[in-house]
Design a protein around this motif. Structure first.
Motif, PDB file in Angstrom:
ATOM      1  N   TYR A 151      10.474   0.830 -11.033  1.00  0.00           N
ATOM      2  CA  TYR A 151       9.951   1.326  -9.770  1.00  0.00           C
ATOM      3  C   TYR A 151      10.991   2.264  -9.161  1.00  0.00           C
ATOM      4  O   TYR A 151      12.145   2.266  -9.557  1.00  0.00           O
ATOM      5  CB  TYR A 151       9.714   0.167  -8.787  1.00  0.00           C
ATOM      6  CG  TYR A 151       8.830  -0.925  -9.300  1.00  0.00           C
ATOM      7  CD1 TYR A 151       9.366  -2.012  -9.985  1.00  0.00           C
ATOM      8  CD2 TYR A 151       7.453  -0.901  -9.081  1.00  0.00           C
ATOM      9  CE1 TYR A 151       8.559  -3.031 -10.465  1.00  0.00           C
ATOM     10  CE2 TYR A 151       6.636  -1.922  -9.554  1.00  0.00           C
ATOM     11  CZ  TYR A 151       7.200  -2.980 -10.240  1.00  0.00           C
ATOM     12  OH  TYR A 151       6.400  -3.987 -10.700  1.00  0.00           O
TER      13      TYR A 151
ATOM     14  N   LYS B 232       9.980   5.157   2.530  1.00  0.00           N
ATOM     15  CA  LYS B 232       8.721   5.123   1.778  1.00  0.00           C
ATOM     16  C   LYS B 232       8.580   3.797   1.050  1.00  0.00           C
ATOM     17  O   LYS B 232       9.547   3.058   0.871  1.00  0.00           O
ATOM     18  CB  LYS B 232       8.667   6.279   0.787  1.00  0.00           C
ATOM     19  CG  LYS B 232       8.660   7.652   1.430  1.00  0.00           C
ATOM     20  CD  LYS B 232       8.498   8.738   0.368  1.00  0.00           C
ATOM     21  CE  LYS B 232       8.471  10.113   0.990  1.00  0.00           C
ATOM     22  NZ  LYS B 232       8.315  11.184  -0.032  1.00  0.00           N
ATOM     23  N   GLU B 233       7.363   3.537   0.629  1.00  0.00           N
ATOM     24  CA  GLU B 233       7.136   2.309  -0.125  1.00  0.00           C
ATOM     25  C   GLU B 233       7.659   2.447  -1.559  1.00  0.00           C
ATOM     26  O   GLU B 233       7.717   3.542  -2.116  1.00  0.00           O
ATOM     27  CB  GLU B 233       5.634   1.984  -0.156  1.00  0.00           C
ATOM     28  CG  GLU B 233       5.071   1.600   1.191  1.00  0.00           C
ATOM     29  CD  GLU B 233       3.651   1.095   1.103  1.00  0.00           C
ATOM     30  OE1 GLU B 233       3.117   0.632   2.122  1.00  0.00           O
ATOM     31  OE2 GLU B 233       3.061   1.167   0.006  1.00  0.00           O
ATOM     32  N   ARG B 234       8.000   1.319  -2.127  1.00  0.00           N
ATOM     33  CA  ARG B 234       8.425   1.303  -3.521  1.00  0.00           C
ATOM     34  C   ARG B 234       7.219   1.660  -4.398  1.00  0.00           C
ATOM     35  O   ARG B 234       6.137   1.113  -4.208  1.00  0.00           O
ATOM     36  CB  ARG B 234       8.969  -0.083  -3.877  1.00  0.00           C
ATOM     37  CG  ARG B 234       9.727  -0.176  -5.157  1.00  0.00           C
ATOM     38  CD  ARG B 234      10.518  -1.466  -5.233  1.00  0.00           C
ATOM     39  NE  ARG B 234      11.548  -1.503  -4.190  1.00  0.00           N
ATOM     40  CZ  ARG B 234      12.455  -2.473  -4.066  1.00  0.00           C
ATOM     41  NH1 ARG B 234      12.461  -3.475  -4.931  1.00  0.00           N
ATOM     42  NH2 ARG B 234      13.332  -2.449  -3.096  1.00  0.00           N
ATOM     43  N   GLU B 235       7.425   2.573  -5.349  1.00  0.00           N
ATOM     44  CA  GLU B 235       6.304   3.012  -6.166  1.00  0.00           C
ATOM     45  C   GLU B 235       6.552   2.737  -7.643  1.00  0.00           C
ATOM     46  O   GLU B 235       7.695   2.720  -8.114  1.00  0.00           O
ATOM     47  CB  GLU B 235       6.024   4.506  -5.967  1.00  0.00           C
ATOM     48  CG  GLU B 235       7.125   5.429  -6.440  1.00  0.00           C
ATOM     49  CD  GLU B 235       6.722   6.903  -6.327  1.00  0.00           C
ATOM     50  OE1 GLU B 235       5.643   7.214  -5.796  1.00  0.00           O
ATOM     51  OE2 GLU B 235       7.512   7.741  -6.800  1.00  0.00           O
TER      52      GLU B 235
ATOM     53  N   GLN C  90      12.117   4.099  -5.099  1.00  0.00           N
ATOM     54  CA  GLN C  90      11.860   4.066  -3.657  1.00  0.00           C
ATOM     55  C   GLN C  90      12.727   5.080  -2.944  1.00  0.00           C
ATOM     56  O   GLN C  90      13.953   5.095  -3.112  1.00  0.00           O
ATOM     57  CB  GLN C  90      12.129   2.663  -3.100  1.00  0.00           C
ATOM     58  CG  GLN C  90      11.764   2.492  -1.655  1.00  0.00           C
ATOM     59  CD  GLN C  90      11.822   1.043  -1.224  1.00  0.00           C
ATOM     60  OE1 GLN C  90      12.481   0.219  -1.848  1.00  0.00           O
ATOM     61  NE2 GLN C  90      11.104   0.720  -0.148  1.00  0.00           N
TER      62      GLN C  90
END
Length: 118
Positions: A37, A43-46, A39
């Motif tokens: 992942y 922002k959100e973890r993607e 981040q």
């Protein structure tokens, strides 16, 4: 609980390459899918990429063709080879066991910072 330590990040120019590692301890990883992942601050973890127990890889559209995920179960280590890096790849990169953040089984590590800048 499985402990995770990511490494290999750094500062690289656009078009450059990095190879990230995720060393695990506490339990063998051979029976679990594993995932990278990333981040950005605020922002959100993607999701970036996942690899099945038998080695089948899966990639987010943003990184497909540039990143390669792999694993060495004997070394309990996950890798992410990143080529042709872009500024938008700048983030802190994390790894974990499982397919999703919600199903992650390991204790989240500190991550490794990747900065792509000229």
């Amino acid at each position: 609980q499985v402990q995770l330590v990511e490494s290999g990040g750094g500062l690289v120019q656009p078009g450059g390459s990095l190879n990230l590692s995720c060393v695990t301890s506490g339990s063998p990883i051979s029976r679990d899918p594993m995932t990278w992942y990333r981040q950005d601050p605020g922002k959100e973890r993607e999701w970036v990429a996942s690899i099945a127990t038998f080695g089948q890889p899966y990639y987010a559209n943003a990184v497909r063709g540039r990143f390669t995920i792999s694993r060495d179960n004997n070394k309990n280590t996950l890798y992410l080879q990143m080529n042709n890096l872009k500024a938008e790849d700048t983030a802190v990169y994390f790894c974990n066991l499982g397919w999703t953040i919600q199903s992650a089984k390991g204790h989240w590590g500190q991550g490794t910072q990747v900065t792509v800048s000229s």
